[in-house]
Design an enzyme around this catalytic site. Structure first.
Site, PDB file in Angstrom:
ATOM      1  N   HIS A  22      32.139 105.216  53.119  1.00  0.00           N
ATOM      2  CA  HIS A  22      32.009 105.637  51.897  1.00  0.00           C
ATOM      3  C   HIS A  22      30.307 106.768  51.679  1.00  0.00           C
ATOM      4  O   HIS A  22      29.576 106.480  51.645  1.00  0.00           O
ATOM      5  CB  HIS A  22      31.275 104.278  50.937  1.00  0.00           C
ATOM      6  CG  HIS A  22      33.211 103.468  50.537  1.00  0.00           C
ATOM      7  ND1 HIS A  22      33.236 103.719  49.722  1.00  0.00           N
ATOM      8  CD2 HIS A  22      33.598 102.638  51.166  1.00  0.00           C
ATOM      9  CE1 HIS A  22      34.303 103.142  49.258  1.00  0.00           C
ATOM     10  NE2 HIS A  22      34.713 102.377  49.966  1.00  0.00           N
ATOM     11  N   ASP A  60      39.467 106.325  53.532  1.00  0.00           N
ATOM     12  CA  ASP A  60      37.665 106.313  52.764  1.00  0.00           C
ATOM     13  C   ASP A  60      36.641 106.772  53.305  1.00  0.00           C
ATOM     14  O   ASP A  60      35.499 106.304  53.241  1.00  0.00           O
ATOM     15  CB  ASP A  60      37.345 104.884  52.165  1.00  0.00           C
ATOM     16  CG  ASP A  60      38.251 104.275  50.478  1.00  0.00           C
ATOM     17  OD1 ASP A  60      38.714 105.466  49.644  1.00  0.00           O
ATOM     18  OD2 ASP A  60      38.307 103.708  50.110  1.00  0.00           O
ATOM     19  N   ASN A 128      41.960 105.254  49.215  1.00  0.00           N
ATOM     20  CA  ASN A 128      42.142 105.947  47.518  1.00  0.00           C
ATOM     21  C   ASN A 128      40.894 106.398  46.903  1.00  0.00           C
ATOM     22  O   ASN A 128      41.134 106.506  46.215  1.00  0.00           O
ATOM     23  CB  ASN A 128      42.221 103.608  46.977  1.00  0.00           C
ATOM     24  CG  ASN A 128      40.992 103.139  47.252  1.00  0.00           C
ATOM     25  OD1 ASN A 128      40.354 103.229  48.480  1.00  0.00           O
ATOM     26  ND2 ASN A 128      40.359 103.258  45.882  1.00  0.00           N
ATOM     27  N   HIS A 129      39.137 106.334  47.943  1.00  0.00           N
ATOM     28  CA  HIS A 129      38.350 107.214  47.264  1.00  0.00           C
ATOM     29  C   HIS A 129      38.435 108.197  47.615  1.00  0.00           C
ATOM     30  O   HIS A 129      38.389 109.399  46.314  1.00  0.00           O
ATOM     31  CB  HIS A 129      37.056 106.538  48.138  1.00  0.00           C
ATOM     32  CG  HIS A 129      36.384 105.148  47.903  1.00  0.00           C
ATOM     33  ND1 HIS A 129      35.654 105.140  46.389  1.00  0.00           N
ATOM     34  CD2 HIS A 129      37.206 104.474  46.811  1.00  0.00           C
ATOM     35  CE1 HIS A 129      35.661 104.429  45.222  1.00  0.00           C
ATOM     36  NE2 HIS A 129      36.392 103.189  46.354  1.00  0.00           N
ATOM     37  N   HIS A 245      40.801  99.645  52.866  1.00  0.00           N
ATOM     38  CA  HIS A 245      39.991  99.172  51.517  1.00  0.00           C
ATOM     39  C   HIS A 245      39.677  97.904  51.516  1.00  0.00           C
ATOM     40  O   HIS A 245      38.070  97.688  51.173  1.00  0.00           O
ATOM     41  CB  HIS A 245      42.080  99.065  51.348  1.00  0.00           C
ATOM     42  CG  HIS A 245      41.673  98.735  50.013  1.00  0.00           C
ATOM     43  ND1 HIS A 245      41.278 100.305  48.928  1.00  0.00           N
ATOM     44  CD2 HIS A 245      42.073  98.293  48.661  1.00  0.00           C
ATOM     45  CE1 HIS A 245      41.046  99.602  47.582  1.00  0.00           C
ATOM     46  NE2 HIS A 245      42.103  98.702  47.749  1.00  0.00           N
ATOM     47  N   HIS A 247      37.007  95.509  51.679  1.00  0.00           N
ATOM     48  CA  HIS A 247      35.324  95.421  52.449  1.00  0.00           C
ATOM     49  C   HIS A 247      34.976  94.154  53.088  1.00  0.00           C
ATOM     50  O   HIS A 247      33.635  94.433  53.809  1.00  0.00           O
ATOM     51  CB  HIS A 247      34.263  95.661  51.379  1.00  0.00           C
ATOM     52  CG  HIS A 247      35.102  97.268  50.618  1.00  0.00           C
ATOM     53  ND1 HIS A 247      33.636  97.888  49.668  1.00  0.00           N
ATOM     54  CD2 HIS A 247      35.802  97.985  50.629  1.00  0.00           C
ATOM     55  CE1 HIS A 247      33.728  98.808  50.060  1.00  0.00           C
ATOM     56  NE2 HIS A 247      35.229  99.407  49.739  1.00  0.00           N
TER      57      HIS A 247
END
Length: 695
Positions: A22, A60, A128-129, A245, A247
């Site tokens: 992220h 991600d 997905n991000h 995915h 966390h």
């Protein structure tokens, strides 16, 4: 146990595993803005220190679909700093790289590019991000891929069928098949698995000699009937699944007893939500693969900001205060202050001797004030800790537990949790729910005229096919047939009528007669609807309408003429005269010579109304299918481990082994440990046993 340094030989793959980094999360925050960048720097530094063969990222990498310039610049800088150099690459790729890396105009692994000098190749799937968007289906990873810094794989271009082709790697005597599947909406992927539209390709030769590693980025925990991917969906020939995915850090590999593979969930490297799952200590994994055996060493991350979360239920402190206690709000505030102080002291103790850990921790206190308590001013309370924590605005979270209503007398009590408790692939069929309801319901609410099967079918028609008369017609049909049966039998007394109805109902259960009656009732419902002209457009008509040229305004698909139509009296764009200018009173020509749908709109109604008054409409059906974990001892040491490096292989290897077969065969030997140990390793799942013993 054999020391790990002895395991690092010319036949051993060393892979650094991380997911959900992220990059760019809260990058504009004055306190937390650099957290994701600092941790990514630590991960890459760890890879270089341990001299890994490759880095595997589980999705991600970026927090935003369109990362900022600062985010991209920082990422590229760190990748160039740690992943480029003169260190030789010790493994070859045997598969067809044009299939493996199909998102770039340079379809080969970056370390084989003669214009680049790569020392640690990075392989990553998208999450997905940072998923692909737009007409070209590009994502931020494709920018890194085109620049030669990251090898983006696992991108499926088809939405109808997925074929996962592995990256086949070879190092010494070890063969590694790396599978990857980037993020796909869970409901769609679930449906594709159920319909057998997902295929994992395998090499045709020596299938049992390959170690199969799979990286996936989907929901692992169940968020709905189909909003996750059960582990049982994955092929049993896999050895290890790296699950992105999720966390929560569950990096210790757990064994799926049904499919007989291991699953590791590294979790995120930065806390993106203040939830309990993010509070677990963050780790990355150093995976060693030799032959068909593996060993996973978990490495704690030192630059991750500490996070502590605690729940407080005010009703549990009745010995200190109650809602009627004078100045109870002040006492509640003092309790919360003490709890936050405790967490800050614990954070201080853990941070001793670790200078890389950020000074200000994340603190979250969830306060349940059910039972008549009142909340206090959280903004004023947070000001007391503004210089000591990283999230003063989110420090306190008040919540109230739902009050349980008392049972109303004479109300039918049904345990709906039992009814709705379905297995992974059952899909909650309406027909099954109706059947389970009547199996658990009391005698006072059991059916006396209809069968459970018939009622289930009728409700399914109502829900799935919008057949609003299905229930009413079935009741009417059964009532008429039962009345004729009673008249033929000459039954007159009330007791005899009840007995005969019950006998007549039981005689039809699970017979062809019952099925025929249900079909007849549904046919009658459809016939009534057709008489009124309420039949919706069938699929063929809809397909024809979809073929209309797309050069007209939005909403040009023919619909029933409105009372006040848009653009009434005008012609369609381009003077094609599509009938859009027709007035409300004029009949509109049917598309392609088919029957025109009536403009009379049928009002929508509830199921209960369907039992009382007539109304109509039409069709569609549904289906479904039905559907465990041992902790593994892992190594917490993150000491530097020397590795002997060989010379760089030739620039491109042949792709002679790139042919695949689609069947998922079980394997005779699937060891998951190095068996050259002298110590007692009976409790270590990564030592010794072959896959044959797992059966």
């Amino acid at each position: 146990m054999t020391s790990e340094s002895n395991l690092d030989d010319e036949d051993t793959f060393k892979i650094l595993i991380a997911t959900d980094i992220h990059l760019g999360y809260l990058e504009k925050d004055a306190i937390r803005g650099n957290d994701s960048y600092n941790t990514f720097d630590e991960i890459l530094k760890c890879a270089k220190t341990n001299q890994v063969d490759l880095i595997l990222l589980g999705g991600d990498l970026f927090h935003e679909n369109k990362p900022t310039r600062r985010c991209l610049h920082t990422c590229i800088t760190m990748l160039r700093k740690y992943c480029m150099g003169d260190s030789p690459i010790q493994f070859n790729i045997l598969s067809d790289q044009t299939i493996n890396f199909n998102t770039t105009q340079f379809p080969w692994v970056n370390y084989q590019d003669e214009n680049l000098n790569i020392s640690i190749p990075v392989f990553s799937i998208h999450g997905n991000h940072d998923d692909p968007t737009g007409a070209e289906g590009l994502c931020a990873l494709d920018l890194l891929s085109a620049s030669g810094l990251v090898n983006h794989f696992g991108h499926s271009h088809s939405v109808e069928r997925i074929e996962i082709s592995p990256v086949l790697m070879h190092k010494g005597s070890t063969k590694l098949a790396l599978y990857g599947l980037g993020s796909i909406p869970d409901e769609r992927l679930y449906r594709m698995f159920v319909n057998n539209q997902v295929t994992m390709l395998r090499p045709k030769e020596d299938q049992d000699e390959w170690f199969n590693l799979f990286a996936i980025h989907q929901n692992r925990s169940k968020h709905g009937p189909t909003n996750y991917i059960p582990e049982q969906f994955l092929d049993e020939f896999l050895d290890l699944v790296v699950w992105g995915h999720e966390h929560e850090c569950l990096i210790t590999p757990t064994r799926n007893e049904q499919q007989l593979f291991y699953v590791t969930q590294p979790g995120s490297s930065v806390a993106t939500s203040l939830s309990p799952g993010e509070a677990t200590k963050k780790h990355i994994g150093l995976l060693r693969v030799k032959g068909r055996k593996m060993n996973l060493q978990k490495i704690p991350l030192k630059t991750v900001r500490q996070f502590f979360i605690q729940d407080v239920v005010l009703a549990d402190y009745q010995d200190i205060f109650t809602p009627e206690t004078p100045q109870v709000t002040k006492k509640v505030e003092n309790l919360c202050y003490a709890k936050v102080t405790e967490m800050l002291e614990e954070a201080e103790r853990e941070r001793l001797g670790c200078p890389l850990t950020p000074e200000k921790p994340l603190i979250r206190l969830r306060v349940d004030y059910s039972g008549g308590f009142e909340s206090f001013n959280t903004a004023r309370f947070s000001q007391k800790f503004v210089d000591r924590i990283a999230n003063p605005k989110d420090l306190i979270h008040f919540l109230r537990r739902r009050e349980q209503k008392e049972d109303i007398k004479d109300e039918v009590n049904v345990d709906y949790s039992k009814i709705l408790k379905t297995t992974a692939v059952e899909g909650l069929r309406v027909e099954d729910l109706v059947k389970q309801y009547f199996e658990t319901a009391e005698k006072t609410v059991q059916l006396s005229l209809l069968t459970e099967h018939g009622m289930g079918k009728a409700i399914q028609e109502f829900v799935d096919k919008d057949e609003k008369e299905a229930i009413e017609e079935l009741i009417t049909y059964q009532l008429e047939k039962t009345q004729r049966h009673l008249q033929a039998r000459g039954v007159t007394t009330e007791q005899d009528i009840d007995t005969e109805i019950q006998r007549f109902r039981e005689s039809k259960k699970n017979t062809n007669e019952e099925e025929n009656e249900i079909k007849e009732a549904f046919n009658r419902a459809k016939a009534h609807r057709l008489e009124r002209g309420d039949e919706p457009l069938d699929k063929d008509i809809l397909d024809d309408l979809a073929d209309v040229d797309m050069d007209s305004d939005g909403g040009s698909v023919p619909t029933p003429p409105p009372t006040r139509g848009r653009g009434r009296g005008s012609r369609g764009r381009g003077s094609r005269g599509r009938g859009r200018g027709a007035t409300a009173s004029e009949p509109k020509p049917a598309g392609r010579g088919r029957t025109q749908k009536s403009s009379a709109a049928t009002p929508s109604r509830s199921i209960m109304q369907a039992f009382q008054a007539p109304s109509q409409r039409s069709s569609r059906t549904g289906a479904s299918t039905p559907y465990s974990v041992d902790e593994v001892t892992i190594v917490d040491s993150d000491d530097d481990i020397p590795v002997m490096k060989a010379s760089r292989p030739p620039a491109r290897t042949s792709s002679s082994s790139s042919s695949f077969t689609k069947q998922s065969q079980s394997q005779s030997s699937r060891g998951v440990a190095f068996d050259d140990s002298d110590d007692d390793d009976e409790d270590n799942p990564f030592k010794g046993p072959s896959r044959g013993s797992r059966r």
